[in-house]
Design a protein around this motif. Structure first.
Motif, PDB file in Angstrom:
ATOM      1  N   LEU A 111       0.837  -1.208   0.000  1.00 56.32           N
ATOM      2  CA  LEU A 111       0.000   0.000   0.000  1.00 56.32           C
ATOM      3  C   LEU A 111       0.875   1.262   0.000  1.00 56.32           C
ATOM      4  N   PHE A 112       1.877   1.291   0.891  1.00 58.07           N
ATOM      5  CA  PHE A 112       2.781   2.452   0.949  1.00 58.07           C
ATOM      6  C   PHE A 112       3.527   2.619  -0.381  1.00 58.07           C
ATOM      7  N   PHE A 146       2.155   5.756  -7.379  1.00 60.57           N
ATOM      8  CA  PHE A 146       1.110   6.386  -8.198  1.00 60.57           C
ATOM      9  C   PHE A 146       0.815   7.826  -7.772  1.00 60.57           C
ATOM     10  N   GLY A 147       1.073   8.140  -6.494  1.00 59.74           N
ATOM     11  CA  GLY A 147       0.714   9.467  -6.008  1.00 59.74           C
ATOM     12  C   GLY A 147       1.831  10.487  -6.120  1.00 59.74           C
ATOM     13  N   THR A 192      10.631   7.623   1.612  1.00 61.61           N
ATOM     14  CA  THR A 192      10.982   9.003   1.970  1.00 61.61           C
ATOM     15  C   THR A 192      10.093   9.995   1.226  1.00 61.61           C
ATOM     16  N   ILE A 193       9.954   9.783  -0.084  1.00 57.32           N
ATOM     17  CA  ILE A 193       9.148  10.714  -0.886  1.00 57.32           C
ATOM     18  C   ILE A 193       7.716  10.750  -0.360  1.00 57.32           C
ATOM     19  N   LEU A 194       7.160   9.563  -0.085  1.00 60.14           N
ATOM     20  CA  LEU A 194       5.781   9.527   0.414  1.00 60.14           C
ATOM     21  C   LEU A 194       5.690  10.198   1.779  1.00 60.14           C
ATOM     22  N   ILE A 203       9.467   6.972   9.447  1.00 62.34           N
ATOM     23  CA  ILE A 203      10.615   7.704  10.011  1.00 62.34           C
ATOM     24  C   ILE A 203      10.531   9.180   9.642  1.00 62.34           C
ATOM     25  N   VAL A 204      10.199   9.464   8.379  1.00 61.66           N
ATOM     26  CA  VAL A 204      10.098  10.875   7.952  1.00 61.66           C
ATOM     27  C   VAL A 204       9.013  11.588   8.768  1.00 61.66           C
ATOM     28  N   ILE A 205       7.857  10.931   8.942  1.00 62.34           N
ATOM     29  CA  ILE A 205       6.753  11.584   9.666  1.00 62.34           C
ATOM     30  C   ILE A 205       7.123  11.800  11.142  1.00 62.34           C
TER      31      ILE A 205
END
Lengths: 566, 45
Positions: A241-242, A248-249, A488-490, A544-546
Motif C-alpha cells: 500500500l505504501f 502512483f501518487g 521518503t518521498i511519500l 521515520i520521515v513523519i
C-alpha cells in the motif's frame, strides 16, 4: 526467427511509433508537450497508467516467477486498489486545484524550494536508474536467447522510444501506450491459448490447475505473520500500500499520466480502472507461468533455460554430464507417474511430487556447478523461462507478435519514464532557477530545453542499460530500487497533506534522516545482518520521515520560543 | 504556473457518486482475496 516473425515484429512496432509521432505532430508549446493539453479520456489514462507500470520485465519475469515459486507474487498488488482510492481522494484534487505540471511543484508552495528540489532529486535518481534497467532487462534476455547483439538491442529500444517521446511529448506517450497495451493483452491471451494447446490430448485447463495445485503452485495467499517472507497478505496490504501510494501518487512518471486528463473525473476514473484491472491482469500473467509449468510436466523442460549464456559444453565435465543423465532418468519416471495420475491412480501424485522435488534439486545442483565452472554464467534463469517456451512452442508469426509484446512493454514504460524525467528536470530545476533569476517566460525556449532533456535522459538510460549487470529476478530489482526511495518521498507528501504544523526545515531534515535510515536498513539486509522483505522499506521510510518531522518541528518551535523569551 | 484555481472550476459539476466507486473497488479487492484464499485452501498440500 523466420521472416514472418520479423515482419510482424517490425510492422507492429513501426506502426505504433509512427502513429504516436503523427498524431502529436502539432504540439507546439510546453503545456501541450508536458500535459498533452489536458485532452485524455479515462480509458487512455487508465491504459496509460497500466502500460507505464507494466514494463517488459513484467511479461518476461512474472511467468518465470510463477513457474518457480507459484502464484504468491500476486499478493504484492493487494495494496494497489486501496492506494487508488486514497490518491483519488487526497492527492488528485490538490494537483488539479494547483494546476501543477509535476507532483513536486506542490511541495514548494507547502514547504519551500529546498524540499521540492530534494524530493524531485530523489525521483530523478531512482527513476533515472530504473529507466536504464527497463531497457536492459528485455535486451539481455532477447540477446541471450536469440543471439542478438546486447548493445545493439539496448540502443535500438532506446532510440525508438526517444523518437516519439521527443517529437510528441506526453500525449504521444499516452496514445502509443494505449495501442501498446492492446498489443500486449492480445499477445498474452494468444500465448495462454497456445500454452494450453501444448498439453496432451484429454488434458485441459482445469486438469492443469489441479496438477499445479497438487505440486504446491496454487498457494496464492500466505496469511503467516512472517516479516522475512517477501510476499504475504500483510506485506502486500501494508508495505505494498505504501509503495503504491508513493508510486502512483508522487512518482512523476505516473502523476504525469493522469494530470493529462480532460477533467478531474476522467483522471479519477482512470485510477479506478487501474484499481479494477491490475490484480486480475497480474493474476492472469502468473497463471500463464503456472500453465507453462504444467506444460513442462508433459514436455521435458531443459535443465537450464539460459543455455546460450554459457560457452561451457556439459560434455566437458563429468559431473555435469552425470547430472544431465540423472535429470533425464528422473523426468522419465515422473512422466510415468503423471500418466498413472491422469489414468485415475490418485496415489501416484505422491510420486509425481517426489520426482518434482528431485528435478528441482538436480536443476539447482547443475546451475551451482555450472556457475563454479563458468564465472560468467548467470545462475538465476527464471527470467528466461517464458521466452524460452515462446521460442520453442509457439507457431511462426506468433513468436514475432510475442516479441512485439515485449518490445511494446519496454517502450511504453521507458517512454513514460523519460517523459517524466524530462518534465521534472525542466519544471523543478530548469524553469524554476531561470524564473528565480528573473527571466521572462519563454515558452519556445522551455519546450526546446524539455525536448533536449528528453534526449539526454534517453541517452543516460541507454548508458545505464549498456553498463548494467543482471541482479536477482529483474522485476524485483526494479521494485527494490523503487522501495529504496519511495518511503521518503511519500513521507514528505504525507507531512505536507496531513501535518499542517510541520514546516520546511523540519521536513527537509526528516527527509534526509528517513532516506539514510532506509539505505542503512537495506545494507543491513543485503549483508544478512537483518532479514526483512524489501516491501517493508516503504512504510519504514515514510514513518521515520513523519515521526522525525513531528519531533524536529516540536524541537525547533520550542527553540524559537526559548530564543524569543530570552 | 502554480496558480490556484477556484474550487468550482476543478471539481466536476456532475454528480458522480465517488463513495460508491470506492466501496465497489474495495469490495472487489475483498472478493478477489476471498477467492484466492479459497483456492489456496483447496490445494493445501
Amino acid at each position: 526467427m523466420s521472416w514472418i516473425d520479423w515482419s510482424v515484429l517490425a510492422g507492429t512496432l513501426l506502426l505504433i511509433v509512427l502513429y504516436g509521432s503523427w498524431k502529436t505532430r502539432k504540439n507546439r508549446n510546453l503545456e501541450a508537450y508536458l500535459k498533452g493539453n489536458n485532452s485524455e479520456g479515462w480509458m487512455t489514462i487508465g491504459l496509460s497508467i497500466m502500460a507505464t507500470q507494466a514494463s517488459a520485465i513484467t511479461f518476461l519475469s512474472t511467468p518465470g516467477k510463477a513457474y518457480e515459486s507459484g502464484m504468491g507474487f500476486v499478493q504484492f498488488y493487494f495494496g494497489l486498489p486501496i492506494a487508488m482510492v486514497l490518491i483519488s481522494i487526497f492527492f488528485l484534487p490538490i494537483y488539479y486545484r494547483l494546476k501543477v505540471y509535476t507532483a513536486y511543484e506542490y511541495l514548494e508552495g507547502r514547504f519551500d524550494g529546498r524540499v521540492r528540489s530534494l524530493t524531485a532529486l530523489l525521483f530523478l535518481i531512482s527513476r533515472g536508474l530504473a529507466a536504464g534497467i527497463t531497457i536492459y532487462a528485455p535486451a539481455i534476455i532477447l540477446s541471450t536467447l536469440l543471439g542478438w547483439n546486447l548493445q545493439l538491442t539496448c540502443v535500438l529500444i532506446g532510440i525508438m522510444v526517444i523518437i516519439y517521446t521527443v517529437s510528441g511529448g506526453s500525449r504521444a506517450v499516452s496514445l502509443t501506450q494505449k495501442w501498446q497495451m492492446a498489443v500486449i493483452m492480445i499477445g498474452m491471451i494468444i500465448a495462454f491459448y497456445f500454452v494450453l494447446e501444448s498439453f496432451p490430448d484429454g488434458v485441459g485447463f482445469t486438469d492443469g490447475i489441479r496438477l499445479a495445485g497438487q505440486l504446491g503452485k496454487m498457494e496464492i495467499v500466505d496469511t503467516s505473520l512472517n516479516v522475512e517472507s517477501r510476499y504475504t497478505i500483510w506485506s502486500g496490504l501494508t508495505g505494498g500500500l505504501f509503495l503504491f501510494i508513493s508510486y502512483f501518487g508522487t512518482d512523476q512518471s505516473q502523476v504525469q499520466r493522469y494530470l493529462g486528463g480532460k477533467t478531474l473525473k476522467e483522471s479519477r476514473l482512470g485510477l479506478m480502472f487501474n484499481g479494477l484491472m491490475k490484480i486480475p491482469m497480474q493474476f492472469f500473467i502468473l497463471l500463464i507461468g503456472i500453465m507453462v509449468f504444467v506444460s513442462f510436466q508433459f514436455n521435458k523442460p531443459p535443465i537450464i533455460f539460459n543455455e546460450t549464456s554459457t560457452t561451457l559444453e556439459y560434455s566437458q565435465d563429468d559431473s555435469l554430464q552425470l547430472m544431465r543423465t540423472q535429470y533425464d532418468e528422473n523426468y522419465e519416471k515422473k512422466e510415468d507417474a503423471i500418466t498413472a495420475y491422469f489414468s485415475g491412480e490418485t496415489d501416484a501424485i505422491k510420486n509425481v511430487r517426489e520426482y518434482q522435488v528431485m528435478q528441482d534439486s538436480l536443476r539447482k545442483s547443475y546451475k551451482n556447478k555450472l556457475s563454479r565452472l563458468d564465472g560468467s554464467y548467470e545462475i538465476k534463469d527464471g527470467d528466461y523461462i517464458f521466452l524460452s517456451f515462446v521460442l520453442n512452442y509457439l507457431p511462426v508469426g506468433l513468436i514475432g507478435l510475442l516479441l512485439a509484446v515485449i518490445f511494446s512493454a519496454a517502450m511504453s514504460s521507458t517512454a513514460g519514464e523519460l517523459n517524466a524525467l524530462a518534465s521534472t528536470a525542466t519544471i523543478d530545476f530548469y524553469t524554476k532557477y531561470q524564473n528565480k533569476k528573473g527571466r521572462e517566460k519563454n515558452d519556445k525556449k522551455d519546450l526546446k530545453v524539455s525536448k533536449l532533456l528528453t534526449v539526454s535522459w534517453g541517452g543516460l538510460a541507454i548508458i545505464v542499460a549498456l553498463t548494467a549487470g543482471l541482479f536477482e529476478n529483474l522485476i524485483e530489482l526494479v521494485n527494490i530500487l523503487g522501495s529504496l526511495f519511495y518511503g521518503t518521498i511519500l513521507g514528505v507528501f504525507l507531512l505536507a497533506f496531513f501535518f499542517k504544523n510541520v514546516k520546511a526545515k523540519a521536513t527537509l531534515i526528516a527527509a534526509i534522516i528517513g532516506q539514510l535510515s532506509v539505505l542503512i536498513v537495506h545494507f543491513l539486509t543485503a549483508y544478512d545482518i537483518i532479514d526483512l522483505g524489501y516491501l517493508w522499506y516503504n512504510p519504514i521510510g515514510s514513518l521515520i520521515v513523519i515521526i522525525a518531522g513531528l519531533i524536529l518541528q516540536t524541537t525547533l518551535t520550542n527553540k524559537t520560543e526559548t530564543n524569543k523569551t530570552e | 504556473m502554480n496558480q490556484e484555481l477556484p474550487q468550482n472550476k476543478t471539481e466536476e459539476t456532475e454528480k458522480t457518486n465517488w463513495t460508491a466507486w470506492y466501496i465497489g473497488l474495495i469490495g472487489f479487492l475483498v472478493l478477489q482475496i476471498a477467492i484466492y484464499l479459497w483456492i489456496s485452501n483447496s490445494f493445501d498440500t
